[in-house]
Design an enzyme around this catalytic site. Sequence first.
Site, short mmCIF file in Angstrom:
data_model
loop_
_atom_site.label_atom_id
_atom_site.label_comp_id
_atom_site.label_asym_id
_atom_site.label_seq_id
_atom_site.Cartn_x
_atom_site.Cartn_y
_atom_site.Cartn_z
N ARG A 1 7.33 -19.99 -5.00
CA ARG A 1 7.20 -18.55 -5.68
C ARG A 1 6.91 -17.65 -4.49
NH1 ARG A 1 2.46 -18.98 -9.89
NH2 ARG A 1 2.83 -16.78 -9.84
N ARG B 1 -10.15 -14.38 -12.41
CA ARG B 1 -9.42 -13.27 -12.34
C ARG B 1 -9.04 -12.39 -13.62
NH1 ARG B 1 -4.17 -14.93 -8.89
NH2 ARG B 1 -4.16 -12.66 -8.39
N PRO B 2 -10.24 -11.79 -14.02
CA PRO B 2 -10.07 -10.82 -14.93
C PRO B 2 -9.54 -9.38 -14.78
CG PRO B 2 -12.08 -10.95 -14.24
CD PRO B 2 -11.74 -11.63 -13.31
N LYS C 1 6.25 -10.14 -0.90
CA LYS C 1 6.32 -10.66 -2.24
C LYS C 1 5.28 -9.66 -3.14
CE LYS C 1 3.34 -13.74 -3.54
NZ LYS C 1 2.57 -13.80 -4.78
N ASN C 2 4.05 -9.36 -2.43
CA ASN C 2 3.07 -8.68 -3.19
C ASN C 2 3.38 -7.13 -3.10
OD1 ASN C 2 2.12 -10.90 -3.98
ND2 ASN C 2 0.19 -10.95 -2.52
N ASP D 1 -5.52 -14.40 1.40
CA ASP D 1 -4.12 -14.99 1.26
C ASP D 1 -3.76 -15.77 2.63
OD1 ASP D 1 -3.92 -14.20 -1.35
OD2 ASP D 1 -2.29 -12.55 -0.64
N CYS E 1 -6.40 -18.56 -13.53
CA CYS E 1 -5.53 -19.37 -12.70
C CYS E 1 -6.31 -20.27 -11.71
CB CYS E 1 -4.42 -18.44 -11.91
SG CYS E 1 -5.23 -17.50 -10.64
C1 EPZ Z 1 -3.52 -9.39 -5.24
O1 EPZ Z 1 -4.09 -10.05 -6.54
C2 EPZ Z 1 -2.52 -10.56 -4.69
N1 EPZ Z 1 -1.66 -10.46 -5.69
C3 EPZ Z 1 -3.33 -11.63 -4.40
O2 EPZ Z 1 -2.23 -12.49 -3.88
C4 EPZ Z 1 -4.32 -11.40 -3.23
O3 EPZ Z 1 -4.98 -12.51 -3.00
C5 EPZ Z 1 -5.15 -10.53 -3.88
O4 EPZ Z 1 -4.69 -9.18 -4.40
C6 EPZ Z 1 -6.38 -10.06 -3.06
O5 EPZ Z 1 -5.57 -9.33 -1.58
C7 EPZ Z 1 -0.56 -9.71 -5.70
O6 EPZ Z 1 -0.52 -8.49 -5.05
C8 EPZ Z 1 0.48 -9.83 -6.90
P1 EPZ Z 1 -7.61 -8.20 -6.96
P2 EPZ Z 1 -5.15 -9.02 -7.49
O7 EPZ Z 1 -7.56 -7.54 -8.06
O8 EPZ Z 1 -4.63 -7.70 -7.36
C9 EPZ Z 1 -11.67 -9.52 -9.38
C10 EPZ Z 1 -0.88 -14.60 -3.45
O9 EPZ Z 1 -1.52 -15.83 -3.06
N2 EPZ Z 1 -11.01 -8.58 -10.17
O10 EPZ Z 1 -7.85 -7.50 -5.43
O11 EPZ Z 1 -4.96 -9.85 -8.44
C11 EPZ Z 1 -10.92 -10.71 -9.10
O12 EPZ Z 1 -10.86 -11.60 -10.13
C12 EPZ Z 1 -1.98 -13.70 -4.26
O13 EPZ Z 1 -0.05 -13.95 -3.14
C13 EPZ Z 1 -11.82 -8.44 -11.38
O14 EPZ Z 1 -12.95 -9.05 -11.61
O15 EPZ Z 1 -6.58 -9.22 -6.63
C14 EPZ Z 1 -11.06 -10.89 -7.60
O16 EPZ Z 1 -12.09 -11.84 -7.56
C15 EPZ Z 1 -3.22 -14.54 -4.84
N3 EPZ Z 1 -11.63 -7.45 -12.34
C16 EPZ Z 1 -11.31 -9.65 -6.96
O17 EPZ Z 1 -11.63 -8.92 -8.08
C17 EPZ Z 1 -10.33 -6.79 -12.28
O18 EPZ Z 1 -9.96 -6.22 -13.10
C18 EPZ Z 1 -10.31 -9.07 -6.08
O19 EPZ Z 1 -8.80 -9.22 -6.85
C19 EPZ Z 1 -9.59 -7.14 -11.08
C20 EPZ Z 1 -10.03 -7.87 -10.04
#
Ligand code: EPZ
Length: 426
Positions: free
Chosen positions: A402, A123-124, A22-23, A310, A118
Amino acid sequence: MDRLLITGGRKLKGSIAVSGAKNSALKLMAACLLTREPLTLTNMPNLADTRFLSQLLASLGVEVYWPKGDSECRLNAAELSSTIAPYEQVRKMRASFNVLGPMLAREGHATVSLPGGCAIGARPVDLHLKAFEAMGADLKVESGYVKAAAIHGLKGATIVFPFVSVGATEHAMLAATLAKGETILENAAREPEIADLADCLNKMGAKVSGAGTSTIRIEGVESLNGTTHSVMPDRIEAGTYAMAAAAAGGDVTLEGAPVQALSAMVDALQQSGVTVDTDEGAATIRIQRNGHDLKAVNVDTQPHPGFPTDLQAQFMALMSISDGTSIIRENIFENRFMHAPELSRLGADIQVRGKEAVVKGVEKLRGAPVMATDLRASVSLVIAALAAEGETEVRRIYHLDRGFERLEEKLNGCGADIRRVSGEEE
Ligand code: EPZ
């Protein structure tokens, strides 16, 4: 609303074919916006999230050919009719935000709603926006929307991420393919899905190197072409079924599994005393557990190659029946223990203290009505239910749909007893 009724206590035996990730699929689909030629994705998972993104792409003018149930999806973004992704769509699925970078790179402007928080945290998207600014985009955030413009196109830049973000790495990489000059992403995420996206982009004529390491270089090109790409197998789906087999006991082989991408999960399972045999060449992982006690293992979620966030909920379900106390630390998201109180309804003994959950293994879980709160949380309840005595009712399973393709069919094929019932009041 659909519910699952699960009768636990049955060992699992057989094999499960792993679906496309999916991701990875969600970012590969967004890549279609970078070219006027068709992008064909094979091994596509039929999921609520991927279907949802295909509708958003169609609303932007992309011709989508993806018959129901088919694993091949053809996306043709020859002409875009809109560069606006509204709140209603981005709110429902955060990954929709990833259409911003490709549209900005190709058309010089895009307006996309901010995704908002969410169930697992705030998640900014500040790192995504800083990356586009570094590439010369002019950004305004107004009324919950990001209005981005780069009238003379994006310019290559060196972007040093302050911490690892999968989404920001992928989003910057997508946009940089059409920027003028070289973009260097430092402290980039190393998740396997990033290498999959880079492979596809390179087949489209992009010049991306270093994906899978923490420094990614992208030499911008004038335009990209269409291609055909097979979505990598879903490591989280594979890891989930591995834990289901470990929790329920039995002998299950995962077919078409991304073995290398799962090494942290395999290590944790082996430490807990589960027999795990991997064969990278054959892309199989065999999980066997026959009545032996499960040892308690501590895990800490980390960016890849660490233990994935995850799979944290699923591992907690497994540890809830271990012989000892396991400490599970969540380092990626601030609110990702919503499954703990639901697992406790099944008899688990879990105390959450800030970033840590202390899981004291119990001898037996017992079936109960429980409620899913997010995608991975809901599947942890399924795992616990498979190991529990008696019947569990899992509500709000739209979360499951999903991200897990044909979950009941796959698990029932190995002897589980899972029924979907529809239409009942919550
Ligand atoms: C991806 O989310 C995945 N989603 C998530 O899977 C997964 O848990 C995550 O990566 C970590 O591996 C998809 O690929 C669609 P991040 P993503 O940016 O990209 C913070 C699932 O269940 N952050 O690596 O959103 C953020 O809040 C989902 O399939 C900022 O602060 O994750 C988090 O604490 C859930 N500012 C951390 O960084 C930003 O601009 C890591 O988030 C971006 C992120």
